[in-house]
Design an enzyme around this catalytic site. Structure first.
Site, PDB file in Angstrom:
ATOM      1  CB  SER A 144      29.721  48.483  46.623  1.00  0.00           C
ATOM      2  OG  SER A 144      29.263  49.595  45.877  1.00  0.00           O
ATOM      3  CE1 TYR A 157      29.684  44.911  42.264  1.00  0.00           C
ATOM      4  CE2 TYR A 157      28.581  46.895  43.062  1.00  0.00           C
ATOM      5  CZ  TYR A 157      29.723  46.111  42.952  1.00  0.00           C
ATOM      6  OH  TYR A 157      30.887  46.522  43.546  1.00  0.00           O
TER       7      TYR A 157
HETATM    8  N1  LIG Z   1      36.497  49.307  41.632  1.00  0.00           N
HETATM    9  C1  LIG Z   1      35.454  49.914  42.180  1.00  0.00           C
HETATM   10  O1  LIG Z   1      35.088  51.043  41.793  1.00  0.00           O
HETATM   11  C2  LIG Z   1      34.707  49.244  43.325  1.00  0.00           C
HETATM   12  C3  LIG Z   1      33.821  50.032  44.076  1.00  0.00           C
HETATM   13  C4  LIG Z   1      33.131  49.452  45.140  1.00  0.00           C
HETATM   14  C5  LIG Z   1      33.328  48.117  45.448  1.00  0.00           C
HETATM   15  N2  LIG Z   1      34.184  47.376  44.695  1.00  0.00           N
HETATM   16  C6  LIG Z   1      34.334  45.962  45.075  1.00  0.00           C
HETATM   17  O2  LIG Z   1      35.689  45.708  45.383  1.00  0.00           O
HETATM   18  C7  LIG Z   1      36.014  44.356  45.107  1.00  0.00           C
HETATM   19  C8  LIG Z   1      37.266  44.319  44.252  1.00  0.00           C
HETATM   20  O3  LIG Z   1      36.989  44.992  43.021  1.00  0.00           O
HETATM   21  P1  LIG Z   1      38.162  45.516  42.067  1.00  0.00           P
HETATM   22  O4  LIG Z   1      37.764  46.858  41.615  1.00  0.00           O
HETATM   23  O5  LIG Z   1      39.462  45.285  42.705  1.00  0.00           O
HETATM   24  O6  LIG Z   1      37.946  44.509  40.822  1.00  0.00           O
HETATM   25  P2  LIG Z   1      38.982  43.995  39.730  1.00  0.00           P
HETATM   26  O7  LIG Z   1      40.134  44.909  39.608  1.00  0.00           O
HETATM   27  O8  LIG Z   1      38.153  43.705  38.531  1.00  0.00           O
HETATM   28  O9  LIG Z   1      39.513  42.598  40.364  1.00  0.00           O
HETATM   29  C9  LIG Z   1      38.594  41.585  40.628  1.00  0.00           C
HETATM   30  C10 LIG Z   1      39.288  40.459  41.324  1.00  0.00           C
HETATM   31  O10 LIG Z   1      38.307  39.488  41.692  1.00  0.00           O
HETATM   32  C11 LIG Z   1      38.694  38.230  41.169  1.00  0.00           C
HETATM   33  N3  LIG Z   1      37.505  37.431  40.863  1.00  0.00           N
HETATM   34  C12 LIG Z   1      36.462  37.751  40.074  1.00  0.00           C
HETATM   35  N4  LIG Z   1      35.579  36.744  40.058  1.00  0.00           N
HETATM   36  C13 LIG Z   1      36.071  35.776  40.864  1.00  0.00           C
HETATM   37  C14 LIG Z   1      35.618  34.511  41.256  1.00  0.00           C
HETATM   38  N5  LIG Z   1      34.484  33.989  40.804  1.00  0.00           N
HETATM   39  N6  LIG Z   1      36.391  33.787  42.112  1.00  0.00           N
HETATM   40  C15 LIG Z   1      37.560  34.277  42.582  1.00  0.00           C
HETATM   41  N7  LIG Z   1      38.044  35.478  42.235  1.00  0.00           N
HETATM   42  C16 LIG Z   1      37.308  36.221  41.386  1.00  0.00           C
HETATM   43  C17 LIG Z   1      39.531  38.537  39.948  1.00  0.00           C
HETATM   44  O11 LIG Z   1      40.332  37.416  39.609  1.00  0.00           O
HETATM   45  P3  LIG Z   1      40.876  37.220  38.087  1.00  0.00           P
HETATM   46  O12 LIG Z   1      41.917  38.284  37.899  1.00  0.00           O
HETATM   47  O13 LIG Z   1      41.453  35.859  38.050  1.00  0.00           O
HETATM   48  O14 LIG Z   1      39.687  37.421  37.199  1.00  0.00           O
HETATM   49  C18 LIG Z   1      40.312  39.733  40.482  1.00  0.00           C
HETATM   50  O15 LIG Z   1      41.356  39.303  41.321  1.00  0.00           O
HETATM   51  C19 LIG Z   1      34.791  43.752  44.410  1.00  0.00           C
HETATM   52  O16 LIG Z   1      34.060  42.973  45.317  1.00  0.00           O
HETATM   53  C20 LIG Z   1      33.996  44.966  43.976  1.00  0.00           C
HETATM   54  O17 LIG Z   1      32.617  44.671  43.905  1.00  0.00           O
HETATM   55  C21 LIG Z   1      34.889  47.899  43.647  1.00  0.00           C
END
Ligand SMILES: NC(=O)c1ccc[n+]([C@@H]2O[C@H](COP(=O)([O-])OP(=O)(O)OC[C@H]3O[C@@H](n4cnc5c(N)ncnc54)[C@H](OP(=O)(O)O)[C@@H]3O)[C@@H](O)[C@H]2O)c1
Length: 253
Positions: A144, A157
């Protein structure tokens, strides 16, 4: 035949959001793709269907990355069922609760660090024998923009992502001799469930699309725009790229 034809990718957090977009992009480029997820079976099944609609083979593994035994079991299943692994993408993630250091519950700290830092270490370690067997392997960490900014009320985080990046840079140097490429992708705000919750919590906005006009290029970053960077990093076009951190935020920070 895509450029990733013959390669197997494992994408954690592949059931939703950025992980799903990465899984589909790699499938479009010819990779067979396995996704790991925590609990949402329906979302994982939808990702597998999308991988197959892209013309590839998809697999779903329910495995929580913050659990050492689950990581080892997942690695054993990948070995038993596929006997190889070429690409590992760490995208599983959870947000922290927005508390100050003073008010953070130690259990939350443990949980968030488990998902972002310890889990990727455990899973990468368990999969190293398979990754080393590949002539070229790739590990991509979805971090991030928070590292380097360190805003208040995001301690767990930010700590998790900082440790994740330390792991990535260390791994890149240790495993280059085994043909491994290790890179970090660092998005800003992305239109996913997590992004939606973030704007609700921090800006009081119900629909993330209301941020489009104020965002670079007139829109909030899509999961596919992050996935396109990952697909480049694991491709032949990035054959001499490793140990890099690519920011995907439209130039915001
Ligand atoms: N969205 C943003 O603005 C943003 C910005 C910067 C970085 N990121 C990073 O990008 C990555 C993906 O985020 P996203 O926005 O795609 O999130 P998201 O839509 O909330 O999806 C999260 C995913 O992670 C899985 N997950 C959560 N906890 C887990 C665990 N303990 N073991 C295995 N799988 C797990 C969830 O599985 P389930 O569906 O089964 O819960 C889901 O597939 C993250 O690392 C986040 O920190 C996101």
């Amino acid at each position: 035949m895509g450029s990733l034809s013959g390669r197997l990718a494992l994408v954690t957090g592949g059931s939703r959001g950025i992980g799903r977009a990465v899984a589909v992009a790699l499938a479009e480029d010819g990779a067979e793709v396995a996704v790991a997820y925590r609990r949402d079976d329906d979302a994982a099944a939808k990702t597998v269907a999308a991988i197959e609609a892209a013309g590839s083979r998809g697999h779903a593994y329910r495995a929580s990355v913050d659990d050492l035994d689950a990581c080892r079991d997942l690695a054993a299943r990948v070995e038993a069922e596929h006997g190889r692994l070429d690409v590992l993408v760490h995208s599983a993630g959870i947000a922290s609760r927005g508390h100050s250091v003073a008010d953070t519950d130690p259990a939350e700290l443990t949980r968030v660090l488990g998902v972002h830092a310890l889990g990727p270490h455990h899973l990468t370690q368990a999969l190293l024998p398979l990754l080393r067997r590949a002539e070229r392997s790739d590990v991509v960490f979805v971090s991030s923009v928070i590292t380097g900014i360190y805003p208040p009320f995001s301690g767990p985080y930010a700590m998790g992502k900082a440790a994740m990046e330390a792991l990535a840079h260390t791994l890149a140097k240790e495993e280059r001799g085994h043909g491994m490429h290790v890179n970090i992708v660092a998005p800003g705000l992305v239109d996913t469930d997590m992004g939606q919750r973030l704007v609700r919590a921090t800006l009081g906005v119900d629909d993330i699309r209301r941020q489009d006009a104020a965002s670079p290029y007139g829109h909030v970053c899509s999961p596919e725009e992050v996935a396109d960077v990952v697909r480049f990093l694991v491709s032949d076009a990035a054959s001499y790229v490793t140990d890099q951190r690519v920011v995907v935020d439209g130039g915001t920070f």
